[in-house]
Design a protein around this motif. Structure first.
Motif, short mmCIF file in Angstrom:
data_model
loop_
_atom_site.label_atom_id
_atom_site.label_comp_id
_atom_site.label_asym_id
_atom_site.label_seq_id
_atom_site.Cartn_x
_atom_site.Cartn_y
_atom_site.Cartn_z
N LEU A 166 55.24 44.74 60.79
CA LEU A 166 55.28 46.02 60.07
C LEU A 166 54.63 45.92 58.69
N ILE A 167 54.89 44.82 57.99
CA ILE A 167 54.30 44.65 56.67
C ILE A 167 52.79 44.45 56.80
N ASP A 168 52.36 43.76 57.84
CA ASP A 168 50.93 43.62 58.10
C ASP A 168 50.28 44.98 58.33
N LEU A 169 50.99 45.88 59.01
CA LEU A 169 50.48 47.25 59.20
C LEU A 169 50.39 48.01 57.88
N ALA A 170 51.36 47.79 57.01
CA ALA A 170 51.42 48.54 55.75
C ALA A 170 50.41 48.05 54.71
N ILE A 171 50.17 46.75 54.67
CA ILE A 171 49.24 46.18 53.69
C ILE A 171 47.84 46.21 54.30
N PRO A 172 46.87 46.75 53.56
CA PRO A 172 45.53 46.94 54.13
C PRO A 172 44.70 45.66 54.27
N VAL A 173 45.28 44.67 54.92
CA VAL A 173 44.59 43.40 55.18
C VAL A 173 45.01 42.95 56.58
N ASP A 174 44.09 42.43 57.36
CA ASP A 174 44.39 41.94 58.71
C ASP A 174 44.92 40.50 58.58
N PHE A 175 46.24 40.33 58.56
CA PHE A 175 46.85 39.02 58.32
C PHE A 175 46.33 37.94 59.27
N PRO A 176 46.39 38.13 60.60
CA PRO A 176 45.93 37.05 61.50
C PRO A 176 44.48 36.65 61.24
N LYS A 177 43.62 37.63 61.04
CA LYS A 177 42.19 37.35 60.78
C LYS A 177 42.04 36.55 59.49
N GLU A 178 42.70 37.00 58.43
CA GLU A 178 42.57 36.33 57.14
C GLU A 178 43.16 34.92 57.16
N ILE A 179 44.27 34.75 57.83
CA ILE A 179 44.87 33.41 57.93
C ILE A 179 43.97 32.50 58.75
N ASN A 180 43.39 33.03 59.82
CA ASN A 180 42.46 32.26 60.64
C ASN A 180 41.25 31.80 59.82
N GLU A 181 40.87 32.58 58.82
CA GLU A 181 39.74 32.24 57.95
C GLU A 181 40.17 31.38 56.76
N GLY A 182 41.44 31.01 56.72
CA GLY A 182 41.92 30.13 55.66
C GLY A 182 42.26 30.82 54.36
N ASN A 183 42.56 32.11 54.41
CA ASN A 183 42.89 32.88 53.21
C ASN A 183 44.30 32.50 52.74
N LYS A 184 44.37 31.65 51.71
CA LYS A 184 45.66 31.18 51.20
C LYS A 184 46.48 32.30 50.57
N ALA A 185 45.81 33.30 50.02
CA ALA A 185 46.53 34.43 49.42
C ALA A 185 47.39 35.12 50.48
N VAL A 186 46.82 35.37 51.64
CA VAL A 186 47.56 36.00 52.73
C VAL A 186 48.60 35.03 53.29
N GLY A 187 48.31 33.75 53.24
CA GLY A 187 49.30 32.75 53.64
C GLY A 187 50.54 32.81 52.75
N TRP A 188 50.33 32.98 51.45
CA TRP A 188 51.46 33.12 50.52
C TRP A 188 52.26 34.38 50.82
N VAL A 189 51.57 35.48 51.10
CA VAL A 189 52.26 36.73 51.43
C VAL A 189 53.09 36.54 52.68
N SER A 190 52.49 35.92 53.70
CA SER A 190 53.20 35.68 54.97
C SER A 190 54.43 34.80 54.74
#
Length: 140
Positions: free
Chosen positions: A25-49
């Motif tokens: 639900l939070i992934d839907l609310a925040i305008p970023v694709d969490f799985p895609k960003e984490i797969n690309e090594g986005n540490k910022a989204v990792g911290w949010v997760s």
């Protein structure tokens, strides 16, 4: 002993489902694709997760220990209370994200996360954990 094993299994299942639902639900609310960003090594989204899972885990823990289920009906009530508090936690995380994003007009969380701004991810992590402490305080 059997009762403790059953309660642990039930709360494990409910807790895991609620954390996964909250993440989704939070992934839907925040305008970023969490799985895609984490797969690309986005540490910022990792911290949010991590903030989502840690914060919701803390809220769920507080809900569980506030109940003390000894019998089947108490276990059912405890599971329902845990689910309600987890939903409250999810809603408050989303509200806090948007409120803090509105107040911080010098940058946009969604843009900062897409740009892999780890500091923004850590800040959101802190917001989620801070809100978890508040919700947990209300529960206890």
């Amino acid at each position: 002993m059997v009762t403790v094993i059953i309660e642990t299994a039930v709360y494990f299942g409910v807790g895991l489902i609620m954390m996964m639902l909250g993440y989704w639900l939070i992934d839907l609310a925040i305008p970023v694709d969490f799985p895609k960003e984490i797969n690309e090594g986005n540490k910022a989204v990792g911290w949010v997760s991590a903030g989502i899972y840690a914060g919701l885990g803390f809220v769920i823990r507080s809900a569980i220990i506030s109940g003390g289920a000894d019998e089947a009906m108490e276990l059912l009530k405890g599971v329902l209370d845990t689910t309600v508090y987890a939903v409250i936690g999810i809603i408050t995380f989303i509200l806090a994200y948007f409120l803090v994003d509105i107040v911080n007009r010098k940058f946009n969380f969604g843009v900062a996360l897409k740009e892999k701004n780890e500091a923004a991810g850590i800040m959101i992590f802190g917001i989620f954990v801070g809100i978890a402490f508040i919700v947990s305080g209300v529960i206890q």
